[in-house]
Write an enzyme that holds these catalytic residues in place. Structure first.
Site, PDB file in Angstrom:
ATOM      1  N   GLU A 172      -5.597  -5.418  10.441  1.00 21.66           N
ATOM      2  CA  GLU A 172      -4.569  -4.395  10.446  1.00 21.66           C
ATOM      3  C   GLU A 172      -4.500  -3.386  12.260  1.00 21.66           C
ATOM      4  OE1 GLU A 172      -2.408  -2.773   6.996  1.00 21.66           O
ATOM      5  OE2 GLU A 172      -4.358  -1.623   7.458  1.00 21.66           O
TER       6      GLU A 172
ATOM      7  N   LYS B  40      -0.006   3.997  -0.551  1.00 20.81           N
ATOM      8  CA  LYS B  40      -0.427   5.682   0.405  1.00 20.81           C
ATOM      9  C   LYS B  40      -0.088   6.764  -0.689  1.00 20.81           C
ATOM     10  CE  LYS B  40      -0.160   2.936   4.743  1.00 20.81           C
ATOM     11  NZ  LYS B  40      -0.197   3.366   6.113  1.00 20.81           N
TER      12      LYS B  40
ATOM     13  N   ASN C  92       0.773  -0.929  -0.159  1.00 25.36           N
ATOM     14  CA  ASN C  92       0.061   0.075  -0.138  1.00 25.36           C
ATOM     15  C   ASN C  92       0.946   1.056   0.194  1.00 25.36           C
ATOM     16  OD1 ASN C  92      -2.037   1.908   0.882  1.00 25.36           O
ATOM     17  ND2 ASN C  92      -2.572   1.381   2.939  1.00 25.36           N
TER      18      ASN C  92
ATOM     19  N   GLU D  83      -6.920   4.503   7.759  1.00 32.70           N
ATOM     20  CA  GLU D  83      -6.773   5.622   7.057  1.00 32.70           C
ATOM     21  C   GLU D  83      -8.388   5.964   6.913  1.00 32.70           C
ATOM     22  OE1 GLU D  83      -3.131   5.591   5.567  1.00 32.70           O
ATOM     23  OE2 GLU D  83      -2.048   5.328   7.037  1.00 32.70           O
TER      24      GLU D  83
ATOM     25  N   GLY E 256       2.545   2.168  10.821  1.00 35.22           N
ATOM     26  CA  GLY E 256       3.622   3.257  10.971  1.00 35.22           C
ATOM     27  C   GLY E 256       3.795   4.164  11.649  1.00 35.22           C
TER      28      GLY E 256
ATOM     29  N   HIS F  32      -9.528   1.112   4.977  1.00 41.59           N
ATOM     30  CA  HIS F  32      -8.236   1.396   5.250  1.00 41.59           C
ATOM     31  C   HIS F  32      -8.532   1.509   6.957  1.00 41.59           C
ATOM     32  CE1 HIS F  32      -4.131   2.635   6.415  1.00 41.59           C
ATOM     33  NE2 HIS F  32      -4.153   1.660   5.971  1.00 41.59           N
TER      34      HIS F  32
ATOM     35  N   SER G  12       2.930  -2.296  10.514  1.00 41.36           N
ATOM     36  CA  SER G  12       4.914  -2.125  10.294  1.00 41.36           C
ATOM     37  C   SER G  12       5.793  -3.934  10.104  1.00 41.36           C
ATOM     38  CB  SER G  12       5.171  -1.607  11.711  1.00 41.36           C
ATOM     39  OG  SER G  12       5.004  -0.438  12.525  1.00 41.36           O
TER      40      SER G  12
END
Ligand code: PEP
Length: 253
Positions: free
Chosen positions: A170, A12, A10, A100, A176, A98, A215
């Site tokens: 996730e 992003k 991904n 985000e 991240g 996702h 991560s």
């Protein structure tokens, strides 16, 4: 049942056309020599999809979108990209829900479920992202959060939706942050998700690929992928570094 291993990158909102080209060149060179027994998938920003598709010609690497519209067909939806458009430019997968998108763009479980259905109707395999925040984990709510996220899709589309989908667990606290879930922590939630699906259809559950994201690095991938219910990874930061992403891929393949 042997499940498909998938290593998805991904990107992003990262990279330029030049950087993307260099990354894809390094990945195609690395994958062709590695004897792949897993699928590598790249999910670049929308605008780079046609270019990445062209650079991937002749390789075994698949292409996917990072999101899609919950609407189908065509129409007055400024800024949106449909599943059919993603198919049109060579995608076979799309990331849906996702964290985000959920946290920054207000995507509810219902919107995410609609996107899963829109993806499947367009012939794309959705990668449904689920996971809890740190507060939710510390409050002992991991299972209830993940269960509600999965249940929203089952209610909207039925358990059959999981026959043509991938799930990515996730944990938000691991995305991240460099704070990876331990293989045992991830396995526990993966087994829980598979169990939820199995309670409705054991065959679909047995064939369902469940990726871990948060991560993942070359150094921790092997131990994560060794767990019985972890069928690959959804990788953010490390997918932008060819050597790192290839190491993760090789840990699965
Ligand atoms: C992600 O973007 O889905 C992700 C897991 O990011 P990272 O690998 O950087 O934690």
């Amino acid at each position: 049942m042997t499940r498909k291993k998938l290593i998805a990158g991904n990107w992003k909102m990262n990279g330029s056309l030049r950087e993307s080209r260099e990354l894809v060149a390094a990945l195609t060179a690395g994958v062709s020599t590695s004897g792949a027994n897993a699928t590598m998938l790249l999910c670049p920003p929308f605008v780079y999809l046609p270019a990445v598709r062209d650079w991937l010609q002749g390789s075994s690497i698949a292409l996917g979108g990072q999101d899609l519209a919950d609407k189908e067909g065509v129409g007055a939806y400024t800024g949106e990209v449909s599943g059919a458009m993603l198919r049109d430019v060579g995608c076979s997968y799309v990331i849906v829900g996702h964290s985000e998108r959920r946290a920054l763009y207000g995507e509810t479980d219902a919107v995410v479920a609609a996107k899963v259905q829109a993806a499947q109707r367009a012939g794309l395999t959705p990668i449904l992202c689920v996971g809890e925040t740190l507060e939710q984990r510390e409050a002992g709510q991991t299972r209830s959060v993940v269960s509600a996220q999965v249940a929203a899709v089952v209610e909207a589309a039925g358990v059959r939706a999981f026959a043509e989908a991938v799930v990515a667990y996730e944990p938000v606290w691991a995305i991240g942050t460099g704070r990876t879930a331990t293989p045992e922590q991830a396995q526990e939630v993966h087994a829980f998700i598979r169990g939820m699906v199995a309670a409705r259809d054991a065959t679909i559950a047995a064939g369902l690929s469940i990726l871990y994201g948060g991560s993942v690095k070359g150094a921790n991938a092997r131990n994560l992928f060794a767990m019985g219910d972890i069928d690959g990874g959804l990788v953010g930061g490390a997918s932008l570094v060819a050597a790192e992403f290839l190491e993760i891929f090789r840990a699965a393949a």
